[in-house]
Enzyme design. Structure first.
Site, short mmCIF file in Angstrom:
data_model
loop_
_atom_site.label_atom_id
_atom_site.label_comp_id
_atom_site.label_asym_id
_atom_site.label_seq_id
_atom_site.Cartn_x
_atom_site.Cartn_y
_atom_site.Cartn_z
N HIS A 99 0.89 -1.17 0.00
CA HIS A 99 0.00 0.00 0.00
C HIS A 99 0.92 1.21 0.00
O HIS A 99 2.01 1.17 0.61
CB HIS A 99 -0.82 0.12 1.28
N ASP A 102 2.37 1.95 3.31
CA ASP A 102 3.35 0.99 3.87
C ASP A 102 4.77 1.42 3.54
O ASP A 102 5.69 1.19 4.32
CB ASP A 102 3.20 -0.42 3.26
N GLU A 230 -10.74 -6.96 -4.27
CA GLU A 230 -10.53 -8.03 -3.29
C GLU A 230 -11.74 -8.13 -2.38
O GLU A 230 -11.95 -7.27 -1.53
CB GLU A 230 -9.26 -7.72 -2.49
N GLU A 266 -8.88 -13.78 -1.36
CA GLU A 266 -8.12 -14.07 -0.14
C GLU A 266 -8.80 -15.18 0.66
O GLU A 266 -10.01 -15.12 0.91
CB GLU A 266 -8.01 -12.79 0.71
N HIS A 269 -10.72 -14.15 3.82
CA HIS A 269 -11.94 -13.40 3.51
C HIS A 269 -13.05 -14.35 3.07
O HIS A 269 -14.22 -14.13 3.34
CB HIS A 269 -11.68 -12.37 2.42
N ASP A 307 -5.35 -13.60 9.39
CA ASP A 307 -4.22 -13.48 8.45
C ASP A 307 -3.03 -14.36 8.83
O ASP A 307 -1.89 -13.90 8.92
CB ASP A 307 -3.73 -12.02 8.36
C1 XUL Z 1 -7.36 -6.63 4.50
C2 XUL Z 1 -6.59 -7.05 3.31
C3 XUL Z 1 -5.77 -5.99 2.67
C4 XUL Z 1 -5.70 -6.08 1.19
C5 XUL Z 1 -4.99 -4.92 0.55
O1 XUL Z 1 -8.13 -7.63 5.05
O2 XUL Z 1 -6.64 -8.18 2.92
O3 XUL Z 1 -4.51 -6.04 3.25
O4 XUL Z 1 -5.10 -7.26 0.78
O5 XUL Z 1 -5.52 -3.72 0.90
CO CO Z 2 -5.69 -9.20 1.38
#
Ligand code: XUL
Ligand code: CO
Length: 437
Positions: A99, A102, A230, A266, A269, A307
């Protein structure tokens, strides 16, 4: 200058090795399913976890020290860049993702912030040229700063919309400058807490406006990669608009964005949305919008986005099966959107986390290839629908059969007498046999 002195370059030593700092299964140049593993897997380091996350949680501060011995914000940003490239080198990881915030911290004004970004972009550009490392995708953090308290592209305040547009424009420019293969939109606060104060239709129209203007601008400055959305169902907001792959596909179709936009799926998610990882990948694939993957895993006993580094080989195998069925990655890859647990606070844990994740996906790739070579599962699925390849089934598929004709056919059958078993338990045992043979 070497930062992580305790860890040397991690090499493949095979499954018999007991050296914690070796790959047991990831052998980058070994050919699997027609390509070297490094090309099949396209691993990426996620800057925000690996270089920034210190283990902070709701109940206490971080436990890991990622200050790199400096308190000056720009010196710190530079140290993070060197650390990132050292980790990628030692782990043999070819790609990274970040990002905007970051890589360089925000300053007091947007203008100053952008200057800071330029300084670090120059440094990243140099490091990339020296090492051959590549940018899998860039993105903008449009959720941490308090100005985005009500959302960014979906905020009820036009000034916020203008600000986020400017931020995304800059993030897009640096992504293009660094040759990024993709650009991700994760709707951090693009959602709502209550519909009592929310014009959902208007907010979605605005989100589409932001995506359209960004993608048009990006193409005009030479961006050739993919845009990704995403999906995530909740967190930070109660309800995120990009709930899951299905919600995103509906959104992209409504606003005619499917030509440019694909999905970054993801694992964690998916589970938050009540789906399996494979479900989300399959849904994206069959709708022609599979793009890239954030490789991690959640804890099914916890209701949030933990995560974690992916260590579930079964899930990784089913994931890589979808990737291979999609013909492999094009612009996408496997980004480790994953962090060490709060108790794993030592520098070595960063490397051990990557080893666990990379070995898991190496195994997953090999098993997925074996599933396809073995052929029993694919054949079972093919045969399961064989009634649509002749007789009345073929007429249904070709569009020839009318509802009246189907009624006549059903009446003449009296009842269905041709159902056969779905053999789920058998297929699950085939999976085990493939995995452990
Ligand atoms: C948050 C997430 C983020 C995205 C990028 O849950 O997954 O880190 O991957 O913004
Ligand atoms: Co992500």
């Amino acid at each position: 200058m070497e930062i992580f002195k305790k860890v040397k370059k991690v090499n493949y030593e095979g499954s018999k090795s007991d050296n914690p700092f070796s790959f047991k299964y990831y052998n980058p140049n070994e050919i699997v399913a027609g390509k070297p593993m490094r090309e099949q897997l396209k691993f990426a380091l996620a800057y925000w976890h690996t270089l920034c996350a210190e283990g902070t949680d709701m109940f206490g501060p971080g436990t890991a020290n990622k200050s790199f011995n400096t308190s000056d914000p720009m010196e710190h940003a530079k140290a993070k860049a060197y650390a990132a490239f050292e980790i990628m080198d030692k782990m043999d990881i070819d790609y990274f993702c970040f990002h905007d915030r970051d890589i360089a911290p925000e300053a007091d004004t947007l203008r100053e912030t952008n200057k800071r970004l330029d300084v670090i972009t120059d440094l990243l550009d140099d490091l990339m040229r020296q090492t051959g490392k590549k940018l899998l995708w860039g993105t903008a953090n449009c959720f941490s700063n308090p100005r985005y308290m009500h959302g960014a592209g979906t905020a009820p305040n036009a000034d916020v919309f203008a600000f986020v547009a400017a931020q995304v424009k800059k993030a897009m420019e640096i992504t293009v400058r660094l040759g990024g293969n993709g650009y991700v939109f994760w709707g951090g606060r693009e959602g709502y807490e209550t519909l009592l104060n929310t014009d959902m239709g208007f907010e979605l129209d605005n989100m589409a406006r932001l995506l359209k203007m960004t993608s048009e601008y990006a193409r005009s400055i030479g961006f050739k990669g993919d845009f990704y959305i995403e999906p995530k169902p909740k967190e930070p907001t109660k309800h995120q608009y990009d709930y899951d792959a299905a919600a995103v596909v509906a959104f992209l179709r409504k606003y005619d964005l499917t030509r440019d936009f694909k999905l970054n799926i993801e694992a964690n998610h998916a589970t938050l949305a009540g789906h399996t990882f494979q479900h989300e990948l399959r849904y994206a694939r069959v709708n022609g919008v599979f793009g890239s993957i954030d490789a991690n895993q959640g804890d099914l006993l916890l209701g949030w986005d933990t995560d974690q580094y992916p260590t579930n080989v079964y899930e990784a195998a089913l994931c890589m099966y979808e990737v291979l069925k999609n013909g492999g990655f094009t612009n996408g890859g496997l980004n480790f959107d994953a962090k060490e647990r709060r108790g794993s606070f030592e520098d070595e844990d960063i490397f051990l986390g990557f080893i666990a994740g990379m070995d898991t996906f190496a195994l997953g790739l090999k098993i997925a290839d074996k599933m396809i070579q073995d052929g029993r599962i694919d054949k079972f699925v093919l045969d399961r629908y064989s009634s649509y390849r002749s007789g009345i089934g073929a007429k249904i598929v070709s569009g020839e059969a009318t509802i009246k004709e189907l009624e006549e056919y059903a009446l003449s059958m009296e009842d269905v007498k041709t159902n056969v078993s779905s053999r789920q338990e058998y297929l699950e045992s085939v999976m085990n046999q493939i995995m452990f043979n």
